[in-house]
Design a protein around this motif. Structure first.
Motif, PDB file in Angstrom:
ATOM      1  N   ASP A   1       0.853  -1.193   0.000  1.00 51.14           N
ATOM      2  CA  ASP A   1       0.000   0.000   0.000  1.00 51.14           C
ATOM      3  C   ASP A   1       0.885   1.238   0.000  1.00 51.14           C
ATOM      4  O   ASP A   1       1.554   1.549   0.985  1.00 51.14           O
ATOM      5  CB  ASP A   1      -0.908  -0.010   1.230  1.00 51.14           C
ATOM      6  N   ASN A   2       0.902   1.940  -1.132  1.00 50.01           N
ATOM      7  CA  ASN A   2       1.718   3.149  -1.255  1.00 50.01           C
ATOM      8  C   ASN A   2       0.922   4.418  -0.979  1.00 50.01           C
ATOM      9  O   ASN A   2       1.334   5.513  -1.358  1.00 50.01           O
ATOM     10  CB  ASN A   2       2.337   3.227  -2.664  1.00 50.01           C
ATOM     11  N   GLY A   3      -0.231   4.255  -0.330  1.00 53.41           N
ATOM     12  CA  GLY A   3      -1.037   5.429   0.003  1.00 53.41           C
ATOM     13  C   GLY A   3      -1.640   6.108  -1.215  1.00 53.41           C
ATOM     14  O   GLY A   3      -1.881   7.321  -1.212  1.00 53.41           O
ATOM     15  N   ARG A   4      -1.895   5.329  -2.271  1.00 49.41           N
ATOM     16  CA  ARG A   4      -2.474   5.920  -3.484  1.00 49.41           C
ATOM     17  C   ARG A   4      -3.878   6.456  -3.208  1.00 49.41           C
ATOM     18  O   ARG A   4      -4.607   5.939  -2.370  1.00 49.41           O
ATOM     19  CB  ARG A   4      -2.519   4.890  -4.615  1.00 49.41           C
ATOM     20  N   LYS A   5      -4.229   7.505  -3.949  1.00 42.55           N
ATOM     21  CA  LYS A   5      -5.531   8.146  -3.770  1.00 42.55           C
ATOM     22  C   LYS A   5      -6.098   8.451  -5.148  1.00 42.55           C
ATOM     23  O   LYS A   5      -5.367   8.846  -6.055  1.00 42.55           O
ATOM     24  CB  LYS A   5      -5.354   9.438  -2.959  1.00 42.55           C
ATOM     25  N   TRP A   6      -7.394   8.239  -5.290  1.00 44.23           N
ATOM     26  CA  TRP A   6      -8.069   8.464  -6.569  1.00 44.23           C
ATOM     27  C   TRP A   6      -9.145   9.546  -6.429  1.00 44.23           C
ATOM     28  O   TRP A   6      -9.700   9.749  -5.340  1.00 44.23           O
ATOM     29  CB  TRP A   6      -8.729   7.172  -7.050  1.00 44.23           C
ATOM     30  N   GLN A   7      -9.438  10.185  -7.557  1.00 41.96           N
ATOM     31  CA  GLN A   7     -10.601  11.075  -7.610  1.00 41.96           C
ATOM     32  C   GLN A   7     -11.754  10.223  -8.134  1.00 41.96           C
ATOM     33  O   GLN A   7     -11.825   9.915  -9.329  1.00 41.96           O
ATOM     34  CB  GLN A   7     -10.325  12.273  -8.521  1.00 41.96           C
ATOM     35  N   ILE A   8     -12.639   9.861  -7.220  1.00 43.82           N
ATOM     36  CA  ILE A   8     -13.617   8.813  -7.505  1.00 43.82           C
ATOM     37  C   ILE A   8     -15.000   9.397  -7.794  1.00 43.82           C
ATOM     38  O   ILE A   8     -15.600  10.024  -6.909  1.00 43.82           O
ATOM     39  CB  ILE A   8     -13.740   7.847  -6.304  1.00 43.82           C
TER      40      ILE A   8
ATOM     41  N   PRO B   1     -20.659  13.586  -2.328  1.00 44.28           N
ATOM     42  CA  PRO B   1     -20.195  14.477  -3.393  1.00 44.28           C
ATOM     43  C   PRO B   1     -20.106  13.754  -4.731  1.00 44.28           C
ATOM     44  O   PRO B   1     -20.068  12.516  -4.783  1.00 44.28           O
ATOM     45  CB  PRO B   1     -18.811  14.910  -2.913  1.00 44.28           C
ATOM     46  N   GLN B   2     -20.053  14.536  -5.818  1.00 49.01           N
ATOM     47  CA  GLN B   2     -19.887  13.936  -7.152  1.00 49.01           C
ATOM     48  C   GLN B   2     -18.546  13.222  -7.254  1.00 49.01           C
ATOM     49  O   GLN B   2     -18.461  12.112  -7.768  1.00 49.01           O
ATOM     50  CB  GLN B   2     -19.980  15.032  -8.234  1.00 49.01           C
ATOM     51  N   ILE B   3     -17.490  13.865  -6.745  1.00 42.70           N
ATOM     52  CA  ILE B   3     -16.140  13.304  -6.774  1.00 42.70           C
ATOM     53  C   ILE B   3     -15.601  13.195  -5.355  1.00 42.70           C
ATOM     54  O   ILE B   3     -15.633  14.175  -4.594  1.00 42.70           O
ATOM     55  CB  ILE B   3     -15.176  14.192  -7.604  1.00 42.70           C
ATOM     56  N   MET B   4     -15.118  12.020  -4.998  1.00 42.71           N
ATOM     57  CA  MET B   4     -14.462  11.842  -3.695  1.00 42.71           C
ATOM     58  C   MET B   4     -12.957  11.936  -3.919  1.00 42.71           C
ATOM     59  O   MET B   4     -12.337  11.045  -4.491  1.00 42.71           O
ATOM     60  CB  MET B   4     -14.823  10.480  -3.099  1.00 42.71           C
ATOM     61  N   ALA B   5     -12.357  13.048  -3.453  1.00 39.87           N
ATOM     62  CA  ALA B   5     -10.933  13.289  -3.689  1.00 39.87           C
ATOM     63  C   ALA B   5     -10.091  13.060  -2.443  1.00 39.87           C
ATOM     64  O   ALA B   5      -8.862  13.093  -2.509  1.00 39.87           O
ATOM     65  CB  ALA B   5     -10.721  14.707  -4.212  1.00 39.87           C
ATOM     66  N   ASP B   6     -10.739  12.868  -1.279  1.00 37.69           N
ATOM     67  CA  ASP B   6     -10.014  12.685  -0.014  1.00 37.69           C
ATOM     68  C   ASP B   6      -9.988  11.201   0.375  1.00 37.69           C
ATOM     69  O   ASP B   6     -10.759  10.402  -0.125  1.00 37.69           O
ATOM     70  CB  ASP B   6     -10.680  13.487   1.098  1.00 37.69           C
ATOM     71  N   TYR B   7      -9.110  10.898   1.334  1.00 33.98           N
ATOM     72  CA  TYR B   7      -9.048   9.532   1.829  1.00 33.98           C
ATOM     73  C   TYR B   7     -10.329   9.164   2.581  1.00 33.98           C
ATOM     74  O   TYR B   7     -10.779   8.022   2.536  1.00 33.98           O
ATOM     75  CB  TYR B   7      -7.853   9.347   2.774  1.00 33.98           C
ATOM     76  N   GLU B   8     -10.929  10.144   3.280  1.00 33.94           N
ATOM     77  CA  GLU B   8     -12.101   9.845   4.094  1.00 33.94           C
ATOM     78  C   GLU B   8     -13.043  11.040   4.093  1.00 33.94           C
ATOM     79  O   GLU B   8     -12.604  12.192   4.119  1.00 33.94           O
ATOM     80  CB  GLU B   8     -11.675   9.520   5.529  1.00 33.94           C
ATOM     81  N   ILE B   9     -14.347  10.777   4.044  1.00 28.20           N
ATOM     82  CA  ILE B   9     -15.336  11.849   4.137  1.00 28.20           C
ATOM     83  C   ILE B   9     -16.486  11.404   5.039  1.00 28.20           C
ATOM     84  O   ILE B   9     -16.781  10.214   5.153  1.00 28.20           O
ATOM     85  CB  ILE B   9     -15.880  12.285   2.752  1.00 28.20           C
TER      86      ILE B   9
END
Length: 844
Positions: free
Chosen positions: A468-475, A485-493
């Motif tokens: 796990d390299n801590g990758r993050k996606w705009q989902i 939200p339309q796009i989830m850009a954070d690790y947690e909401i």
């Protein structure tokens, strides 16, 4: 390890005059290629592979040159820089590798014949003529071809024939295009030709081994597809014709050569009177995929192979957009859910997988880029996400501008995002780069926390060990609650109080509606129970998605595999083919937990019988007039299940149907023929039947019938006949190299034949490498093997054989990933076998 030299940096070709004199009898080529272009330095290079160069001349002067085979180059010293023209004279051999210029073999009424065709993608144009064999090196091409011509033969190419002089066929110059899209073919061909509303000639060509009616379906789809794309892209088809050619020997599925698309026969020709709906859908999507490329890939081409996804991902999405418009009654996006989506999710969960955009450093790595699950399927899912965000109006406007800006030239991913962003006002590049540049995908965990709040978190999902390299996606979440939200850009909401949200919305909370975004969802027990309590209210795609995500989570050991088993009974009577597809994917995966011949396997067969019995009674064996598409597409899953269950009534019924059609097996309904033949081989087999089926396989030109025979014959349990199957692997008169992987897979998946197949692969690896090693699908022999192996013993054997090959260019990533794939299954079985077998027994 050889590095790629980019010859286009110092020499930019503008036009090629390519003269080829092809002698089929002696399998030789005598060639003369004149290249006009601009040289920025006097010492330039052009590509060649396997060419014997005898002369390089400019203005009737001999030029100094050397042939550099390691770099696949001819190094030439020019008298001056700037605009230059030089002629290279050479000879070469026709290949038998289905690459470059090669013969395709077939029979008509027992007489062996051949046609000559081409396959130049990725870097095989250089085997036919010297060229700067890079996508960016676009030029125009004038082909002149002479061959040992017989009466009644036809020659076709990218452009119309201009004239014939002294036995040489001269073709009109092409538009500016990349070398890998040049194509021609000749031999005894039949054809059917029509014309689009805008005047483009559309034709289907095949050998005379086929019935004329087998060309009709493809002709209709191709004509309507070009008309659809001209309208959707708002950009005219830029050539005078679009020929579709079925080649008897073809390594890929199809190839988008501009104006002359080439196909495996199975993916172009079909009998309109006896072909399953599934096969019609497959052929239609292959044709529309290749014709989508005529704009996206051919008119505008990726600058370099690292942007291969620009070609393939887009065409993969557009094939569904087109077929949905041409055949709306097929509901073709359901096929996307059962093919592209699960393939991408499975492959992309293995650590070490390539990202969609991949850097290429070695020539052998170019062919390894063609990972169907990533560059095609995952890339298509990315673009489906884009389409959902933009809407078709902005998408079409952006594409129109993209084509206008880059036509007859090259582009990068950034160019596409710019065009779509300008049309939509969205920063598409920022959203999509997290999907394009990173391997893998996230699992979004949805849970109600200790404070009663609904929270979402994202983390990379792995099947098996993964770093796990801590990758993050705009989902793009596509939730049914406005609080998300339309796009989830954070690790947690945090979406707020769950009870309040549930009351406001009045239905269970869900994410990824339509299953169009490339992630899976892990609901906590509260949320999952709420969904399952209302499961009958969900549409088939959502029901399927629920099962699919749970299966993947179970494979990743984030939920218990045993917990899936009671769920299957909830869906066993579904009339949706896509729900049944996932149900039986889960059911079939249970086979790895039961050792062959064990009591656990018998329990599993009984479980299969319970799942399938009512559906078998409802649908019956034989297709009925007027039945729904869902019923037609569901029947194969049900019949496969009842035969695995060894249901005596089903075995008897299949045998009776076989007896009725014994002397006309080709007339058996294509919907069920494969299962009837397999049942006969397994339960009533004999050497006489085996030999009869092999003979039919050699004689028939019907690709669908061939496929059914290929499914049946390797399922034999007779050791002598298994040996006979293996003996055909290297006999091209029986098993063509293009079909070898399917035969190998058929024997490997057969418990009785697995050892023989695996021994053959290890013993004959060098032969396999020599025969299909240049093929972009060569590495998939490794993939197929890893897909079946799941025991500690097989893992050790796999590692012992393939680890010494880790440094082989083009195979490194595949071997590493496939070791991980088998390791993950071995670990899963060790941890879950007892619980899974107990859960199955409790269902019986």
């Amino acid at each position: 390890m050889a590095k790629i030299e980019r010859f286009y940096n110092t020499f930019q070709p503008d036009h090629y005059d390519v003269y080829l004199d092809i002698d089929r009898k002696n399998k030789t080529i005598n060639g003369k290629t004149t290249i006009t272009g601009n040289a920025s330095v006097p010492n330039i290079a052009v590509n060649q592979k396997g060419l014997h160069v005898t002369s390089v001349q400019s203005a009737n002067q001999e030029l100094d040159f050397t042939t550099d085979n390691e770099a696949e180059a001819i190094r030439i010293t020019l008298p001056q820089t700037g605009n230059t023209t030089f002629t290279i004279t050479y000879d070469a051999k026709l290949t038998d590798s289905m690459m470059g210029i090669y013969p395709s073999y077939y029979e008509v009424n027992g007489e062996k014949k051949q046609i000559i065709g081409t396959q130049f993608e990725t870097t095989f144009a250089r085997q036919a003529f010297p060229c700067v064999d890079e996508p960016e090196a676009k030029a125009t091409f004038s082909l002149a071809i002479k061959f040992d011509e017989h009466p009644g033969e036809t020659i076709i190419a990218n452009m119309p024939e201009d004239h014939v002089e002294d036995g040489v066929h001269y073709f009109e110059p092409t538009v500016r295009m990349s070398t890998y899209l040049v194509a021609f073919a000749f031999g005894e061909l039949q054809s059917k030709i029509t014309e689009t509303k805008s005047g483009v000639k559309v034709g289907v060509f095949a050998t005379k081994a086929h019935q004329a009616k087998e060309l009709d379906f493809a002709l209709d789809i191709a004509k309507r597809a070009i008309e659809f794309y001209e309208d959707f892209y708002q950009t005219p088809y830029p050539l005078p014709h679009s020929w579709q050619l079925a080649l008897p020997d073809f390594s890929a599925g199809a190839m988008e050569n501009w104006g002359l698309v080439t196909y495996r026969e199975a993916y172009l020709l079909l009998d309109p009177d006896n072909t399953s709906l599934e096969m019609k859908q497959l052929v239609a999507t292959v044709i529309t995929h290749e014709l989508a490329h005529q704009w996206f890939g051919d008119l505008v081409t990726m600058k370099w192979w690292d942007d291969l996804w620009l070609n393939e991902s887009f065409a993969n999405m557009m094939e569904y957009v087109a077929v949905d418009a041409l055949q709306p009654d097929w509901h073709i996006w359901e096929l996307f859910q059962t093919s592209e989506a699960p393939m991408a999710l499975q492959r992309d969960a293995t650590d070490g997988v390539q990202s969609v955009h991949v850097t290429v450093n070695n020539p052998a790595e170019i062919d390894a880029l063609f990972d169907g699950a990533i560059v095609y399927a995952k890339g298509a899912r990315m673009l489906v996400m884009v389409r959902a965000l933009l809407g078709d109006k902005a998408l079409r406007e952006g594409l129109k501008n993209y084509f206008a800006a880059h036509k007859y030239n090259n582009a990068t991913g950034a160019d596409l995002w710019t065009a779509l962003g300008d049309a939509s006002g969205l920063n598409i590049g920022e959203i999509m780069n997290s999907w394009l540049e990173q391997p893998g995908y996230p699992v979004v965990t949805a849970k109600v926390d200790e404070n009663g709040d609904l929270t979402l978190s994202q983390q990379q999902f792995f099947i098996g060990d993964g770093k796990d390299n801590g990758r993050k996606w705009q989902i793009p979440l596509n939730s049914n609650y406005d609080a998300a939200p339309q796009i989830m850009a954070d690790y947690e909401i945090n979406l707020g109080n769950y009870e309040k949200l549930r009351q406001e919305n009045g239905h269970p909370f869900r994410l990824n509606r339509g299953n169009n975004s490339h992630f899976i969802v892990k609901y906590d027990e509260t949320l999952l129970t709420d969904i399952l309590n209302h499961v009958d209210e969900l549409d088939p795609i959502t029901q399927r998605q629920l099962l699919q995500d749970l299966r993947l989570l179970a494979q990743g050991q984030q939920v218990s595999y045993a917990s899936l088993i009671p769920l299957l009974a909830k869906f066993k009577d579904s009339k949706s083919s896509i729900v049944n597809a996932e149900l039986y994917q889960i059911a079939n995966s249970l086979k790895m937990f039961a050792k062959p011949g064990s009591p656990a396997e018998q329990e599993l067969r009984e479980f299969f019988d319970k799942l399938s019995k009512d559906q078998v009674n409802r649908l019956g064996w034989l297709p009925k007039d007027g039945e729904s598409n869902d019923d037609q597409l569901t029947r194969p899953y049900i019949l496969s299940a009842t035969l695995y269950a060894e249901n005596p009534t089903s075995i008897k019924q299949a045998h009776q149907i076989f007896a009725e059609y014994e002397n006309k097996l080709e007339n058996l309904s294509a919907d069920i023929r494969g299962f009837i033949l397999k049942n006969e081989v397994q339960h009533f087999g004999s050497e006489e039947l085996f030999d009869k089926l092999i003979k039919l396989y050699q004689q028939t030109a019907d690709a669908s019938f061939k496929q059914d025979l290929r499914m049946a014959v390797p399922s034999t349990t007779d050791p002598a006949l298994i040996s006979k199957v293996v003996s055909y692997f290297e006999n091209a008169n029986v098993v063509k190299p293009q079909d070898l992987r399917a035969w190998y897979h058929g024997l490997l998946v057969n418990n009785a034949g697995q050892q023989a197949a695996w021994n053959w692969l290890r013993d004959e690896w060098q032969w396999l490498n020599d025969t299909v090693g240049g093929d972009m699908e060569f590495a998939t022999f490794i993939t197929v093997t890893a897909g079946i192996f799941h025991t500690p013993e097989r893992l050790q054997e796999f590692k012992a054989f393939f680890e010494p090959k880790l440094d082989t260019p083009g195979l490194t990533r595949e071997i590493k990933m496939d070791i991980s794939v088998i390791e993950s299954k071995v670990d899963l079985i060790k941890n879950e076998q007892a619980a899974v077998n107990k859960a199955i027994a409790e269902q019986n």
